[in-house]
Enzyme design. Structure first.
Site, PDB file in Angstrom:
ATOM      1  N   GLY A   1       0.827  -1.216   0.000  1.00  0.00           N
ATOM      2  CA  GLY A   1       0.000   0.000   0.000  1.00  0.00           C
ATOM      3  C   GLY A   1       0.849   1.247   0.000  1.00  0.00           C
TER       4      GLY A   1
ATOM      5  N   GLY B   1       2.705   3.714   1.370  1.00  0.00           N
ATOM      6  CA  GLY B   1       3.292   3.969   2.688  1.00  0.00           C
ATOM      7  C   GLY B   1       3.845   5.370   2.808  1.00  0.00           C
ATOM      8  N   ARG B   2       3.934   6.050   1.675  1.00  0.00           N
ATOM      9  CA  ARG B   2       4.477   7.419   1.724  1.00  0.00           C
ATOM     10  C   ARG B   2       3.856   8.268   0.623  1.00  0.00           C
ATOM     11  NH1 ARG B   2      10.390   7.465  -0.980  1.00  0.00           N
ATOM     12  NH2 ARG B   2      10.193   5.683  -2.339  1.00  0.00           N
TER      13      ARG B   2
ATOM     14  N   LYS C   1       3.866  11.950  -3.641  1.00  0.00           N
ATOM     15  CA  LYS C   1       4.802  10.946  -3.110  1.00  0.00           C
ATOM     16  C   LYS C   1       5.746  11.648  -2.132  1.00  0.00           C
ATOM     17  CE  LYS C   1       7.766   7.358  -5.190  1.00  0.00           C
ATOM     18  NZ  LYS C   1       8.096   6.742  -6.497  1.00  0.00           N
TER      19      LYS C   1
ATOM     20  N   ASP D   1       9.391   6.024   7.340  1.00  0.00           N
ATOM     21  CA  ASP D   1       9.066   7.406   7.735  1.00  0.00           C
ATOM     22  C   ASP D   1       8.030   8.098   6.841  1.00  0.00           C
ATOM     23  OD1 ASP D   1      10.481   7.850   5.410  1.00  0.00           O
ATOM     24  OD2 ASP D   1      12.114   8.977   6.357  1.00  0.00           O
TER      25      ASP D   1
ATOM     26  N   ARG E   1      -2.328  -1.310  -9.762  1.00  0.00           N
ATOM     27  CA  ARG E   1      -1.206  -2.170 -10.147  1.00  0.00           C
ATOM     28  C   ARG E   1      -1.642  -3.630 -10.141  1.00  0.00           C
ATOM     29  NH1 ARG E   1       2.788   1.060  -7.035  1.00  0.00           N
ATOM     30  NH2 ARG E   1       1.696   3.010  -6.680  1.00  0.00           N
TER      31      ARG E   1
ATOM     32  N   ASP F   1       3.884  -5.005  -7.538  1.00  0.00           N
ATOM     33  CA  ASP F   1       3.298  -3.726  -7.098  1.00  0.00           C
ATOM     34  C   ASP F   1       3.840  -2.566  -7.934  1.00  0.00           C
ATOM     35  OD1 ASP F   1       5.596  -4.687  -5.495  1.00  0.00           O
ATOM     36  OD2 ASP F   1       5.592  -2.659  -4.702  1.00  0.00           O
ATOM     37  N   ASN F   2       4.845  -2.814  -8.754  1.00  0.00           N
ATOM     38  CA  ASN F   2       5.385  -1.764  -9.619  1.00  0.00           C
ATOM     39  C   ASN F   2       5.024  -2.008 -11.077  1.00  0.00           C
ATOM     40  OD1 ASN F   2       6.511  -0.520  -7.399  1.00  0.00           O
ATOM     41  ND2 ASN F   2       8.509  -1.492  -7.651  1.00  0.00           N
TER      42      ASN F   2
ATOM     43  N   ASP G   1       7.020   3.825 -11.026  1.00  0.00           N
ATOM     44  CA  ASP G   1       7.946   3.621  -9.922  1.00  0.00           C
ATOM     45  C   ASP G   1       9.403   3.636 -10.364  1.00  0.00           C
ATOM     46  OD1 ASP G   1       8.300   3.440  -7.189  1.00  0.00           O
ATOM     47  OD2 ASP G   1       6.555   2.140  -7.029  1.00  0.00           O
TER      48      ASP G   1
END
Ligand code: AMP
Ligand code: MG
Length: 476
Positions: free
Chosen positions: A87, A89-90, A110, A122, A180, A245-246, A255
């Protein structure tokens, strides 16, 4: 200066596919670069893009008037191992806009901070990684290869800790869709066949006119990937992390992590610092794409036929189309690069690539040298061959195969400028020091890749031994 009209179409899909993304304002947003040409395509006013409202929106500091940004859920096979919960994440999906051509495009930020999908990380991104994606994706688009685009990079005024503290940034990524293969896997892994169906219908409605039903959908995704991988490889491009996922369903390159346009030709070339086994090497890309598409087909099995064996047979028949489609597209492009229109001459491609590998010829310069030779410019072809004899033998066959319209074919297929790693890295280092000139110059070159310009000659050069970038890094 009207703000773009953004809607959140993805919110209509089953709730399992998305989660609200919180706004985590950054210290001091500053626009580093904005893509006016892309803004025009999207019907976004230039003045707005360079103004305070865009800065607040594209830094993730303010929500659009339409409301809630979303983090998208997906799963993925990473280097062959399945992770059922990845998912955004950033990143966050701001929503979608109607482009000038009537199609819808998603705006995705992003580097906007942690989401429910972040796990330990992070949620932020570095300025250099976001500028890298900006340059390489724009170079790709200019080559005519389907790709996500880059609308803007905004510095956050905050430090992001990687191997060292680095300036942080947010990229505005534009795509037909961010769905994706891994998005389908997320649903299939949870046994949610109804949601698989909804997601497929969403994708078809968005960007697959004329397609109807799961069989045609699968065939369409396969055909787009076959063409895409052929295009990448005809420009010496290595994606670097072809995890499921890419791999985007709409067939755009997505990506930009440890990717690169190759300098010296080596079919087994790998760039990613973590790809120890060469899974995503240059010449493995078709095999890996087919592997990923097989994972997509598995997700669609319950939709393909009621009987499992019948569904598997249908999937296999569609998947069997991939390699022939890839090969036909790759051969047509490679022959065009050689000025050969006769598609029956594929054996000459193998011979040429073998000779290029032996000489470790620079992938791009090899073909521009051939183009210039045909144009009657005095070029030293021997520099790209192992020996004068090897050249003479190869050249005799080449001359016999070349078509009457060779020069036009070659000019249209052989870029003069690619986003060479050493140039990209130099531009990023300068940008980190506040000097954007090298970045803008590099963009001038790669945004018109087929148009040689004397003042940009330096961007044609291959890296010297000290300059060559051997690895690139992901997750940055
Ligand atoms: P990528 O390698 O960029 O394809 O990312 C793989 C997964 O890791 C995705 O789910 C990303 O959202 C997540 N990810 C990568 N970098 C970060 C980061 N700095 N913070 C949170 N998640 C991240
Ligand atoms: Mg990714």
């Amino acid at each position: 200066m009207p703000a773009p009209h953004i809607t959140q179409s993805y919110a209509a899909l089953p709730g399992i596919l998305h989660a609200p993304a919180a706004l985590l304002p950054v210290a001091s947003a500053q626009l580093i670069i904005a893509n006016d040409a892309l803004a025009a395509e999207l019907g976004i006013a230039r003045d707005w893009l360079h103004g305070p409202e865009a800065l607040a929106l594209l830094s993730g500091n303010a929500a659009a008037a339409h409301g809630q940004p979303l983090a998208m859920a997906y799963a993925g096979h990473q280097f062959g191992g399945f992770n059922p919960s990845l998912g955004d994440g950033r990143a966050m999906l701001l929503g979608d806009v109607a482009a000038a051509d009537g199609t819808r495009r998603e705006l995705h930020l992003k580097g906007t901070g942690r989401t429910v999908f972040s796990r330990g990380a992070d949620g932020r991104a570095t300025l250099s990684a976001m500028l890298r994606e900006y340059v390489v994706s724009e170079a790709m688009a200019a080559l005519g290869v389907p790709t996500t685009r880059s609308l803007a990079v905004v510095a956050t005024g905050e430090q992001v800790w990687r191997q060292r503290p680095e300036p942080g940034a947010v990229l505005t990524r534009v795509a037909t869709s961010h769905v994706r293969v891994g998005t389908f896997q997320y649903l299939a892994a949870r046994g949610d066949v109804a949601a698989v169906q909804s997601l497929m219908e969403h994708e078809i409605a968005r960007h697959m006119p004329g397609v109807s039903g799961p069989r045609a959908f699968l065939a369409q995704v396969i055909a787009r990937q076959a063409r895409l991988i052929a295009q990448w490889m005809s420009f010496g491009f290595i994606h670097g992390v072809m995890n499921t996922d890419n791999m985007q369903i709409a067939g755009e390159t997505i990506d930009y992590g440890p990717c690169a346009f190759m300098d010296g030709f080596d079919p087994q070339k790998v760039f990613s610092s973590i790809d120890d086994y060469g899974r995503y090497a240059y010449d493995k890309q078709p095999v890996v794409a087919l592997w990923n598409l097989t994972r997509l087909a598995e997700c669609l099995l319950p939709l393909l036929a009621e009987d499992k064996d019948a569904a598997v047979k249908i999937a296999e028949a569609k998947l069997a189309l991939f390699m022939p489609q890839f090969e036909a597209a790759f051969e047509r492009r490679m022959l065009a690069k050689l000025g050969i229109a006769d598609v029956a001459q594929a054996a000459f491609i193998t011979k040429t690539l073998q000779q290029m590998a032996n000489a470790r010829a620079d992938f791009t310069r090899f073909f521009t040298a051939l183009t210039r030779h045909v144009a009657g410019e005095g070029v030293d072809l021997a520099a790209h061959f192992t020996s004068p004899q090897a050249l003479a033998e190869w050249q005799a066959e080449w001359e016999s195969l070349r078509s009457a319209n060779a020069l036009a074919l070659m000019r249209a297929h052989n870029p003069v400028y690619i986003a060479r790693n050493h140039r990209v890295e130099a531009a990023l280092r300068a940008a980190e020091d506040g000097n954007l000139l090298p970045l803008h110059q590099l963009l001038l070159a790669v945004q018109k890749p087929f148009e040689a310009r004397a003042e940009l000659e330096a961007f044609e050069a291959a890296p010297g031994p000290q300059e060559e970038v051997l690895q690139t890094f992901c997750g940055t």
